[in-house]
Design a protein around this motif. Structure first.
Motif, PDB file in Angstrom:
ATOM      1  N   GLU A  32       0.805  -1.215   0.000  1.00 17.66           N
ATOM      2  CA  GLU A  32       0.000   0.000   0.000  1.00 17.66           C
ATOM      3  C   GLU A  32       0.841   1.269   0.000  1.00 17.66           C
ATOM      4  OE1 GLU A  32      -2.890  -0.192   3.102  1.00 17.66           O
ATOM      5  OE2 GLU A  32      -3.397  -2.249   2.638  1.00 17.66           O
ATOM      6  N   GLN A  33       2.086   1.180  -0.450  1.00 20.65           N
ATOM      7  CA  GLN A  33       2.933   2.367  -0.489  1.00 20.65           C
ATOM      8  C   GLN A  33       2.375   3.377  -1.482  1.00 20.65           C
ATOM      9  OE1 GLN A  33       6.837   1.098  -1.533  1.00 20.65           O
ATOM     10  NE2 GLN A  33       7.462   0.813   0.575  1.00 20.65           N
ATOM     11  N   ASP A  34       2.366   4.608  -1.056  1.00 23.44           N
ATOM     12  CA  ASP A  34       1.960   5.695  -1.929  1.00 23.44           C
ATOM     13  C   ASP A  34       3.233   6.255  -2.566  1.00 23.44           C
ATOM     14  OD1 ASP A  34       0.910   7.880  -3.203  1.00 23.44           O
ATOM     15  OD2 ASP A  34       0.237   8.898  -1.379  1.00 23.44           O
ATOM     16  N   PRO A  35       3.413   6.096  -3.881  1.00 24.25           N
ATOM     17  CA  PRO A  35       4.642   6.558  -4.534  1.00 24.25           C
ATOM     18  C   PRO A  35       4.949   8.037  -4.293  1.00 24.25           C
ATOM     19  CG  PRO A  35       3.319   5.270  -6.057  1.00 24.25           C
ATOM     20  CD  PRO A  35       2.500   5.479  -4.825  1.00 24.25           C
ATOM     21  N   GLU A  36       3.926   8.846  -4.175  1.00 24.06           N
ATOM     22  CA  GLU A  36       4.132  10.279  -3.937  1.00 24.06           C
ATOM     23  C   GLU A  36       4.720  10.517  -2.547  1.00 24.06           C
ATOM     24  OE1 GLU A  36       4.454  14.274  -4.419  1.00 24.06           O
ATOM     25  OE2 GLU A  36       4.159  12.720  -5.934  1.00 24.06           O
ATOM     26  N   LYS A  37       4.220   9.786  -1.540  1.00 23.70           N
ATOM     27  CA  LYS A  37       4.752   9.937  -0.192  1.00 23.70           C
ATOM     28  C   LYS A  37       6.187   9.427  -0.114  1.00 23.70           C
ATOM     29  CE  LYS A  37       0.460   9.795   2.422  1.00 23.70           C
ATOM     30  NZ  LYS A  37      -0.319   9.063   3.436  1.00 23.70           N
ATOM     31  N   VAL A  38       6.496   8.361  -0.835  1.00 26.15           N
ATOM     32  CA  VAL A  38       7.862   7.834  -0.866  1.00 26.15           C
ATOM     33  C   VAL A  38       8.796   8.878  -1.477  1.00 26.15           C
ATOM     34  CG1 VAL A  38       9.359   6.067  -1.876  1.00 26.15           C
ATOM     35  CG2 VAL A  38       7.129   5.421  -0.962  1.00 26.15           C
ATOM     36  N   ARG A  39       8.370   9.508  -2.568  1.00 25.05           N
ATOM     37  CA  ARG A  39       9.185  10.525  -3.216  1.00 25.05           C
ATOM     38  C   ARG A  39       9.418  11.706  -2.284  1.00 25.05           C
ATOM     39  NH1 ARG A  39       8.838  15.154  -5.105  1.00 25.05           N
ATOM     40  NH2 ARG A  39       6.591  15.299  -4.975  1.00 25.05           N
ATOM     41  N   GLN A  40       8.358  12.141  -1.583  1.00 24.23           N
ATOM     42  CA  GLN A  40       8.489  13.261  -0.645  1.00 24.23           C
ATOM     43  C   GLN A  40       9.464  12.921   0.480  1.00 24.23           C
ATOM     44  OE1 GLN A  40       4.516  14.124   0.682  1.00 24.23           O
ATOM     45  NE2 GLN A  40       3.970  15.198  -1.214  1.00 24.23           N
ATOM     46  N   TYR A  41       9.399  11.692   0.987  1.00 22.34           N
ATOM     47  CA  TYR A  41      10.307  11.277   2.056  1.00 22.34           C
ATOM     48  C   TYR A  41      11.752  11.276   1.566  1.00 22.34           C
ATOM     49  CZ  TYR A  41      12.634   8.397   5.528  1.00 22.34           C
ATOM     50  OH  TYR A  41      13.504   7.921   6.459  1.00 22.34           O
ATOM     51  N   LYS A  42      11.986  10.742   0.379  1.00 26.07           N
ATOM     52  CA  LYS A  42      13.341  10.721  -0.168  1.00 26.07           C
ATOM     53  C   LYS A  42      13.848  12.137  -0.422  1.00 26.07           C
ATOM     54  CE  LYS A  42      13.436   6.151  -2.246  1.00 26.07           C
ATOM     55  NZ  LYS A  42      13.593   5.382  -3.482  1.00 26.07           N
ATOM     56  N   ASP A  43      12.971  13.008  -0.866  1.00 27.41           N
ATOM     57  CA  ASP A  43      13.357  14.409  -1.062  1.00 27.41           C
ATOM     58  C   ASP A  43      13.738  15.067   0.262  1.00 27.41           C
ATOM     59  OD1 ASP A  43      12.958  14.183  -3.773  1.00 27.41           O
ATOM     60  OD2 ASP A  43      10.994  15.187  -3.770  1.00 27.41           O
ATOM     61  N   SER A  44      13.018  14.731   1.328  1.00 29.08           N
ATOM     62  CA  SER A  44      13.330  15.318   2.638  1.00 29.08           C
ATOM     63  C   SER A  44      14.690  14.827   3.139  1.00 29.08           C
ATOM     64  CB  SER A  44      12.238  15.007   3.650  1.00 29.08           C
ATOM     65  OG  SER A  44      12.239  13.640   3.992  1.00 29.08           O
ATOM     66  N   LEU A  45      15.091  13.622   2.763  1.00 27.80           N
ATOM     67  CA  LEU A  45      16.406  13.113   3.154  1.00 27.80           C
ATOM     68  C   LEU A  45      17.533  13.805   2.398  1.00 27.80           C
ATOM     69  CD1 LEU A  45      15.813   9.271   3.465  1.00 27.80           C
ATOM     70  CD2 LEU A  45      15.958  10.965   5.285  1.00 27.80           C
ATOM     71  N   GLU A  46      17.266  14.253   1.196  1.00 25.63           N
ATOM     72  CA  GLU A  46      18.277  14.951   0.392  1.00 25.63           C
ATOM     73  C   GLU A  46      18.769  16.216   1.089  1.00 25.63           C
ATOM     74  OE1 GLU A  46      19.967  14.299  -2.459  1.00 25.63           O
ATOM     75  OE2 GLU A  46      19.123  12.293  -2.244  1.00 25.63           O
ATOM     76  N   VAL A  47      17.901  16.866   1.851  1.00 24.97           N
ATOM     77  CA  VAL A  47      18.267  18.083   2.569  1.00 24.97           C
ATOM     78  C   VAL A  47      19.368  17.779   3.588  1.00 24.97           C
ATOM     79  CG1 VAL A  47      17.395  19.870   4.130  1.00 24.97           C
ATOM     80  CG2 VAL A  47      15.963  19.039   2.262  1.00 24.97           C
ATOM     81  N   LEU A  48      19.384  16.565   4.108  1.00 23.74           N
ATOM     82  CA  LEU A  48      20.343  16.182   5.143  1.00 23.74           C
ATOM     83  C   LEU A  48      21.634  15.619   4.581  1.00 23.74           C
ATOM     84  CD1 LEU A  48      17.806  14.329   7.453  1.00 23.74           C
ATOM     85  CD2 LEU A  48      18.548  16.713   7.616  1.00 23.74           C
ATOM     86  N   SER A  49      21.742  15.459   3.283  1.00 26.22           N
ATOM     87  CA  SER A  49      22.887  14.763   2.693  1.00 26.22           C
ATOM     88  C   SER A  49      24.215  15.499   2.894  1.00 26.22           C
ATOM     89  CB  SER A  49      22.648  14.518   1.211  1.00 26.22           C
ATOM     90  OG  SER A  49      22.566  15.741   0.517  1.00 26.22           O
ATOM     91  N   ASP A  50      24.194  16.811   3.094  1.00 23.16           N
ATOM     92  CA  ASP A  50      25.437  17.569   3.277  1.00 23.16           C
ATOM     93  C   ASP A  50      25.924  17.584   4.725  1.00 23.16           C
ATOM     94  OD1 ASP A  50      25.451  18.146   0.583  1.00 23.16           O
ATOM     95  OD2 ASP A  50      24.431  20.072   0.836  1.00 23.16           O
ATOM     96  N   LEU A  51      25.109  17.113   5.639  1.00 27.22           N
ATOM     97  CA  LEU A  51      25.485  17.114   7.055  1.00 27.22           C
ATOM     98  C   LEU A  51      26.394  15.926   7.356  1.00 27.22           C
ATOM     99  CD1 LEU A  51      22.021  17.965   8.615  1.00 27.22           C
ATOM    100  CD2 LEU A  51      23.959  19.499   8.298  1.00 27.22           C
ATOM    101  N   PRO A  52      27.287  16.079   8.349  1.00 28.75           N
ATOM    102  CA  PRO A  52      28.160  14.953   8.702  1.00 28.75           C
ATOM    103  C   PRO A  52      27.355  13.826   9.363  1.00 28.75           C
ATOM    104  CG  PRO A  52      28.438  16.749  10.252  1.00 28.75           C
ATOM    105  CD  PRO A  52      27.538  17.260   9.150  1.00 28.75           C
ATOM    106  N   VAL A  53      27.819  12.610   9.198  1.00 21.96           N
ATOM    107  CA  VAL A  53      27.172  11.451   9.809  1.00 21.96           C
ATOM    108  C   VAL A  53      27.619  11.366  11.261  1.00 21.96           C
ATOM    109  CG1 VAL A  53      26.954   8.941   9.753  1.00 21.96           C
ATOM    110  CG2 VAL A  53      27.092  10.233   7.621  1.00 21.96           C
ATOM    111  N   VAL A  54      26.666  11.174  12.161  1.00 20.45           N
ATOM    112  CA  VAL A  54      26.955  11.084  13.589  1.00 20.45           C
ATOM    113  C   VAL A  54      26.451   9.733  14.082  1.00 20.45           C
ATOM    114  CG1 VAL A  54      26.494  12.067  15.867  1.00 20.45           C
ATOM    115  CG2 VAL A  54      26.699  13.563  13.882  1.00 20.45           C
ATOM    116  N   TYR A  55      27.330   9.000  14.762  1.00 22.32           N
ATOM    117  CA  TYR A  55      26.946   7.714  15.336  1.00 22.32           C
ATOM    118  C   TYR A  55      26.766   7.890  16.835  1.00 22.32           C
ATOM    119  CZ  TYR A  55      28.419   5.883  10.856  1.00 22.32           C
ATOM    120  OH  TYR A  55      28.533   5.631   9.522  1.00 22.32           O
ATOM    121  N   ILE A  56      25.671   7.406  17.373  1.00 25.79           N
ATOM    122  CA  ILE A  56      25.372   7.546  18.797  1.00 25.79           C
ATOM    123  C   ILE A  56      25.462   6.174  19.448  1.00 25.79           C
ATOM    124  CG2 ILE A  56      23.633   8.207  20.486  1.00 25.79           C
ATOM    125  CD1 ILE A  56      22.524  10.139  18.364  1.00 25.79           C
ATOM    126  N   ASP A  57      26.302   6.076  20.474  1.00 25.87           N
ATOM    127  CA  ASP A  57      26.467   4.827  21.208  1.00 25.87           C
ATOM    128  C   ASP A  57      25.557   4.864  22.425  1.00 25.87           C
ATOM    129  OD1 ASP A  57      27.276   2.529  22.426  1.00 25.87           O
ATOM    130  OD2 ASP A  57      29.257   3.271  22.986  1.00 25.87           O
TER     131      ASP A  57
END
Length: 66
Positions: A32-57
């Protein structure tokens, strides 16, 4: 239960069902995935792509070694 009824092992039942083409498979994707919602979610992740990766222990290990 089936194996007990036929006085055999569960693996024998599993092999017989597999030969007969009767298998239980898990679905690999949500139907039941809505392709539009999947695209919006992936687009929202693109905004974070320039930030450094942080691992939390979260194990709670103390830095003091005995």
């Amino acid at each position: 239960e089936i194996a007990e009824e036929f006085s055999c092992t569960p693996s024998a039942i599993w092999r017989a069902l597999k030969r007969a083409g009767i298998t239980l498979k898990k679905t690999t994707s949500y139907r039941e995935q809505d392709p539009e919602k999947v695209r919006q979610y992936k687009d929202s992740l693109e905004v974070l792509s320039d930030l450094p990766v942080v691992y939390i222990d979260e194990t709670g290990i103390d830095t003091y070694l005995h």
